[in-house]
Design a protein around this motif. Structure first.
Motif, short mmCIF file in Angstrom:
data_model
loop_
_atom_site.label_atom_id
_atom_site.label_comp_id
_atom_site.label_asym_id
_atom_site.label_seq_id
_atom_site.Cartn_x
_atom_site.Cartn_y
_atom_site.Cartn_z
N ALA A 18 0.82 -1.20 0.00
CA ALA A 18 0.00 0.00 0.00
C ALA A 18 0.86 1.26 0.00
O ALA A 18 0.55 2.24 -0.68
CB ALA A 18 -0.93 -0.01 1.21
N ALA A 19 1.96 1.24 0.76
CA ALA A 19 2.85 2.40 0.81
C ALA A 19 3.42 2.69 -0.57
O ALA A 19 3.46 3.84 -1.02
CB ALA A 19 3.97 2.14 1.81
N ASN A 20 3.89 1.66 -1.26
CA ASN A 20 4.44 1.85 -2.58
C ASN A 20 3.38 2.31 -3.56
O ASN A 20 3.60 3.19 -4.39
CB ASN A 20 5.10 0.55 -3.06
CG ASN A 20 6.01 0.77 -4.26
OD1 ASN A 20 6.69 1.79 -4.33
ND2 ASN A 20 6.00 -0.16 -5.19
N ALA A 21 2.19 1.70 -3.48
CA ALA A 21 1.12 2.04 -4.40
C ALA A 21 0.70 3.49 -4.27
O ALA A 21 0.39 4.15 -5.26
CB ALA A 21 -0.08 1.12 -4.16
N ALA A 22 0.70 4.01 -3.06
CA ALA A 22 0.30 5.40 -2.86
C ALA A 22 1.22 6.36 -3.60
O ALA A 22 0.82 7.46 -3.98
CB ALA A 22 0.30 5.73 -1.36
N ARG A 23 2.46 5.93 -3.84
CA ARG A 23 3.43 6.79 -4.52
C ARG A 23 3.47 6.56 -6.03
O ARG A 23 4.07 7.34 -6.76
CB ARG A 23 4.82 6.57 -3.91
CG ARG A 23 4.92 6.97 -2.44
CD ARG A 23 6.34 6.84 -1.93
NE ARG A 23 6.46 7.35 -0.57
CZ ARG A 23 6.45 6.59 0.52
NH1 ARG A 23 6.35 5.27 0.41
NH2 ARG A 23 6.56 7.13 1.72
N THR A 24 2.88 5.48 -6.51
CA THR A 24 3.04 5.14 -7.93
C THR A 24 1.73 4.98 -8.70
O THR A 24 1.74 5.01 -9.92
CB THR A 24 3.81 3.81 -8.07
OG1 THR A 24 3.04 2.75 -7.46
CG2 THR A 24 5.18 3.89 -7.41
N VAL A 25 0.62 4.83 -8.00
CA VAL A 25 -0.62 4.45 -8.67
C VAL A 25 -1.07 5.47 -9.70
O VAL A 25 -1.59 5.10 -10.76
CB VAL A 25 -1.74 4.19 -7.62
CG1 VAL A 25 -2.11 5.47 -6.88
CG2 VAL A 25 -2.95 3.57 -8.28
#
Length: 256
Positions: A18-25
């Motif tokens: 989720a942390a990564n997705a928040a920055r890349t989605v």
């Protein structure tokens, strides 16, 4: 966005994902939307300064022909490993934006990614001219660049008020001699660069509007809060006011 934008890390789950997705989605979903408009069948995609393939490998997984142009041999080696682990082929070529004209036929690319590149090249306008030269008429260019306004906001949040003011007044968007970022862009300057190069900006999105100002401990250990932040980043990505404070600006532009 480190290691190119566009996908969550393979094999991660729960809060880390989720942390990564928040920055890349935001970037990844914009690219998926763009691909659907560029035509059917495998597209010719060039990722200029593509690093270790964070965007290139997922694009290859969708069936497209992707070439990464990257100056670092270590990054190219990591790209090869990442592609092999994913079961796809991504062509890696050592070079820089100024080499694009000699590496590719004129107007041969359907899509060119220029993510986290314009901050570091000697001449952003010349780099974009090189990009335009290999992009077909009707093709597209995806640009991701660091936002100067957000840089000032982050300096204020760190208690560095004088540096924030200097950053806003500096033509290169730097807060001082020790600033590790060579260059930042305002939304207007970035769009003007694209327009001057012959491209037509069609959308501007804010990337990491809140992900970089919300304390990590508030969400990175909680998968649900992380997912809520992903949803919020989606919601504000094209909000006219919120785009202005995003850490990065993602501009999609058409060619020809």
């Amino acid at each position: 966005m480190t290691d190119k934008a566009g996908t969550t890390a393979g094999g991660t789950t729960g809060p880390a994902r989720a942390a990564n997705a928040a920055r890349t989605v935001v970037v990844w979903e914009a690219l998926q939307e763009l691909l659907s408009h560029l035509g059917e069948g495998p597209l010719e995609i060039v990722d200029a300064g593509g690093g270790t393939g964070g965007a290139a490998v997922p694009l290859a997984e969708l069936g497209h022909r992707v070439t990464v142009v990257e100056p670092s041999p270590d990054s190219l080696a990591a790209l090869e490993r990442r592609a092999a682990e994913s079961g796809v082929v991504v062509r890696g070529v050592q070079g820089e934006t100024r080499d694009l004209g000699s590496l590719f036929e004129k107007s041969s690319a359907d899509l060119v990614l220029v993510h986290n590149v314009l901050e570091y090249v000697d001449d952003p306008a010349a780099a974009l001219q090189d990009v335009v030269g290999i992009t077909r008429s009707g093709g597209a260019v995806s640009v991701l660049a660091t936002n100067a306004v957000a840089g000032a906001l982050h300096r204020v949040l760190a208690g560095q008020v004088t540096e924030a003011q200097h950053l806003l007044e500096d033509p290169e968007g730097r807060w001082g001699e020790n600033d590790p970022m060579p260059r930042r862009f305002t939304r207007g300057r970035l769009q003007q660069l694209l327009t001057d190069s012959g491209l037509t900006p069609t959308s501007v999105r804010g990337v990491r509007v809140f992900a970089d100002v919300l304390p990590g401990q508030a969400w990175e250990g909680d998968a649900q809060t992380g997912q809520n932040l992903v949803d919020l980043e989606r919601a504000v990505a094209q909000h006219p006011e919120m785009v202005g404070i995003a850490t990065q600006l993602h501009v999609v532009a058409s060619s020809g």
